[in-house]
Scaffold this motif. Structure first.
Motif, PDB file in Angstrom:
ATOM      1  N   SER A 140       0.826  -1.205   0.000  1.00 10.00           N
ATOM      2  CA  SER A 140       0.000   0.000   0.000  1.00 10.00           C
ATOM      3  C   SER A 140       0.859   1.253   0.000  1.00 10.00           C
ATOM      4  CB  SER A 140      -0.928   0.012   1.215  1.00 10.00           C
ATOM      5  OG  SER A 140      -2.208  -0.401   0.853  1.00 10.00           O
ATOM      6  N   TRP A 144       0.911   4.085  -2.831  1.00  3.92           N
ATOM      7  CA  TRP A 144       0.638   5.466  -2.465  1.00  3.92           C
ATOM      8  C   TRP A 144       1.749   6.394  -2.935  1.00  3.92           C
ATOM      9  CZ3 TRP A 144       3.370   8.136   1.563  1.00  3.92           C
ATOM     10  CH2 TRP A 144       2.864   9.415   1.838  1.00  3.92           C
TER      11      TRP A 144
ATOM     12  N   TRP B 281      -4.929   2.479  -0.297  1.00  2.83           N
ATOM     13  CA  TRP B 281      -4.760   1.965   1.061  1.00  2.83           C
ATOM     14  C   TRP B 281      -5.581   0.730   1.349  1.00  2.83           C
ATOM     15  CZ3 TRP B 281      -0.683   3.250   3.486  1.00  2.83           C
ATOM     16  CH2 TRP B 281      -0.071   4.478   3.174  1.00  2.83           C
TER      17      TRP B 281
END
Lengths: 320, 309
Positions: A140, A144, B281
């Motif tokens: 993640s 990002w 996320w």
């Protein structure tokens, strides 16, 4: 315990090490047979380059697997991706930042390894699950920070990773150096002795005064640092970090350890076998490629060959 | 830890996660909402049960994801166009699983590597069968998966059914006890005169069987297949078994827990897309939820150790 049975069975671990190289040579020969001997040099240098990437992550995985049953680092691909992404972003193509960039990559590895260890130690999560859940977080972070941009590595670094010194690819030299260091650590240092002791019987090791927790911490951090180094090199080699750049290295890192003849039940390891396994994995694929087989057949053959090697090696063990 | 206690934590973590969902989005507390949340739960639950069968005999299956993808490809092509051939292929793949179990035991091979190799084989077969995404779900599977029973959505009814069936099979039948015995103490089972090779083959065949069901139900939901459709199931299924209170060694597993663990994971996935969390996320949050649940489990097991000791 069944683990000890398996470990005793695999004490003759030198044999599979030998077979990995025999099979690599056979695959190499079979490919050259098709091209009638042309392109042997190119094939060899490509094999050394790609095998180096597999070998570096494989060595990290080998240390972890040697710790004993159930110890596998599944966060290697995510750590590679995160290290590659962050370090290339940090360097931003600036040649002056090559070394600090390497520092960033290694720091990512240090952080990831520490996080993995803390999860295992303080939450008492089985290593497979701990590294797996942590890898989701690393992935993640990489997604990002990446944002779909492909930042090119500084050209000097790109030239270094794709170049060769005296005919040997630079990446392969790095991989061989790391293998030599790993061999010295395993065979000649107290760490290596302790590692085997923990892998063969963690309880006995602890009772005889081996700092077992320290061993776990050092090993998981070492694996993550090697993964981050591979991420840095691979991203520079392929002209930028990609979010899926680590994916195939999960299976490869485990496969080279086992093909190389280390015991998956832990306690026994060998470094040359890692290089043998890494070369074999690449040469099989390129052999099947050059015979013009499609992706499907290639995958089936790769799988079958892995199983055949393991079954043959195990046969040697049980007859011994 | 006693058996009844083991099931408590998975149930609690599912309940807490559901409470969080309902608190954030009260409208989820409806037939439609639940259907949406647990949409993909059935194939994940079946894959988790498949993984559990392997973990039960102290092995681990790294090929669940590619196997389910392979089955999905067969279902969307052969089973739809030529049901007999399709069924024969699926039956053969279950036999292949049984054969692997026997091979792994007879030659004392590391299961993690053999299944790793098999994951290449299944992936290759899937690519051969369906080189590009497509195919169509057989009408009867589609109907079965989209049926709308009264009161509770299909996904929940099916999950309860799977949990009950596997519980009876593994925890209540004599065969199930023997199979768990292989994980608990192989030598004892061997000395009692049973063929461990056969039992291991049986456990693997069961895993293959539930893997086949998982792939078929997945195609029933997605209506088409591709060769990479279920790759993440390998990791999801391992996580599901552990979340459900299972352990990697010793034949200590819980079918009901595994199904609940799979539901928790499916819910975590739906929950995050429900919350409109940035896609960046979502994977990370799934990892965080997993870590959180396992952390809570630690608190539980420490407390139980204090009570027992």
């Amino acid at each position: 315990m069944t683990d000890t049975v398996i470990s005793t069975l695999s004490q003759t671990h030198r044999r599979p090490w030998f077979w990995a190289f025999v099979a690599s040579t056979a695959a190499f020969g079979a490919t050259l047979l098709l091209t009638e001997g042309r392109g042997g040099g190119e094939l060899l240098s490509a094999a050394l380059t790609f095998a180096a990437f597999s070998a570096i992550v494989g060595i990290g995985q080998m240390f972890v697997i040697t710790l004993g049953p159930g110890n596998v680092d599944l966060s290697i691909p995510a750590t590679m991706t995160l290290a590659g992404t962050l370090s290339l972003k940090f360097m931003g193509g600036d040649a002056a930042l090559i070394l600090p960039g390497l520092g960033v990559a290694l720091a990512v590895g240090l952080g990831a390894g520490t996080a993995n260890y803390l999860l295992i130690r303080f939450l008492r999560i089985p290593p497979i699950i701990a590294t797996l859940s942590a890898s989701f977080l690393y992935q993640s972070l990489a997604i990002w920070s990446n944002r779909g941009l492909r930042i090119k590595p500084p050209s000097i670094l790109a030239d270094f990773t794709t170049g060769a010194t005296l005919g040997v690819p630079n990446v392969a030299i790095v991989g061989l150096l790391i293998a030599v260091i790993a061999w010295i650590i395993l065979e000649r240092s107290i760490y290596g002795r302790w590692l085997s002791a923990v892998g063969q019987n963690a309880r006995a090791a602890r009772l005889s005064g081996v700092p077992v927790q320290l061993m776990f911490a050092a090993t998981f951090i070492g694996s993550a640092v090697l993964a981050s180094l591979t991420g840095y090199l691979l991203a520079s080699f392929s002209g930028g970090a990609a979010l899926n750049m680590g994916t195939e290295y999960l299976l490869i890192s485990i496969a080279v350890v086992v093909i190389g003849g280390c015991s998956i039940a832990g306690g026994y390891s060998n470094v040359p076998g890692i290089w043998g396994g890494a070369l074999l994995m690449f040469l099989i694929v390129s052999m099947l490629n050059s015979y013009g087989l499609g992706a499907g057949v290639r995958l089936i053959m790769t799988g079958t060959i892995i199983i055949a090697i393991v079954a043959a090696a195990a046969g040697k063990e049980s007859s011994a | 830890m006693n058996g009844n206690y083991r099931i408590l934590l998975p149930v609690l973590s599912l309940a807490v996660l559901m409470a969080a969902v309902f608190y954030l989005q009260p409208r989820a507390m409806s037939y439609f909402g639940l259907n949406l949340l647990f949409n993909l739960a059935v194939p994940i639950a079946l894959a988790t049960i498949a993984q559990m069968m392997i973990i039960m005999v102290n092995d681990i299956d790294l090929s669940v994801g590619t196997f389910v993808s392979f089955v999905a490809c067969v279902t969307a092509t052969f089973l739809n166009d030529a049901p007999l051939i399709g069924a024969a292929i699926l039956a053969a793949s279950i036999l292949a699983y049984a054969g692997l179990g026997a091979l792994i035991h007879m030659r004392q091979l590391p299961a993690i590597v053999v299944t790793l190799g098999m994951s290449f084989v299944w992936a290759g077969l899937a690519v051969l069968i369906l080189p590009s995404p497509g195919g169509a779900a057989p009408a009867w599977i589609r109907t079965l998966m989209t049926v709308k029973p009264p009161l509770v959505p299909m996904a929940i009814v099916a999950s309860v059914g799977i949990a009950a069936l596997t519980h009876l099979l593994i925890m209540r039948s004599s065969t199930g006890t023997l199979l768990r015995g292989v994980g608990g103490n192989t030598r004892a089972v061997l000395r009692a005169g049973w063929s461990v090779t056969r039992l291991k083959a049986g456990a693997y065949a069961l895993a293959g069987f539930f893997g086949v069901l998982s792939g078929m139900s997945l195609v029933g939901l997605t209506t088409s297949a591709d060769a990479n459709i279920a790759l993440r199931y390998t990791l999801l299924s391992i996580a599901g078994v552990i979340l459900g209170g299972g352990e990697f060694t010793g034949g200590r597993i819980s079918p009901v827990g595994a199904v609940i663990g799979a539901l928790t994971l499916a819910l975590a996935g739906s929950f995050l897309s429900f919350m409109r969390l940035s896609p960046d996320w979502q994977i990370g949050a799934q990892g965080a939820i997993l870590i959180l649940v396992l952390a809570v489990r630690l608190v539980f097991s420490r407390r139980s150790a204090r009570v027992e000791g």
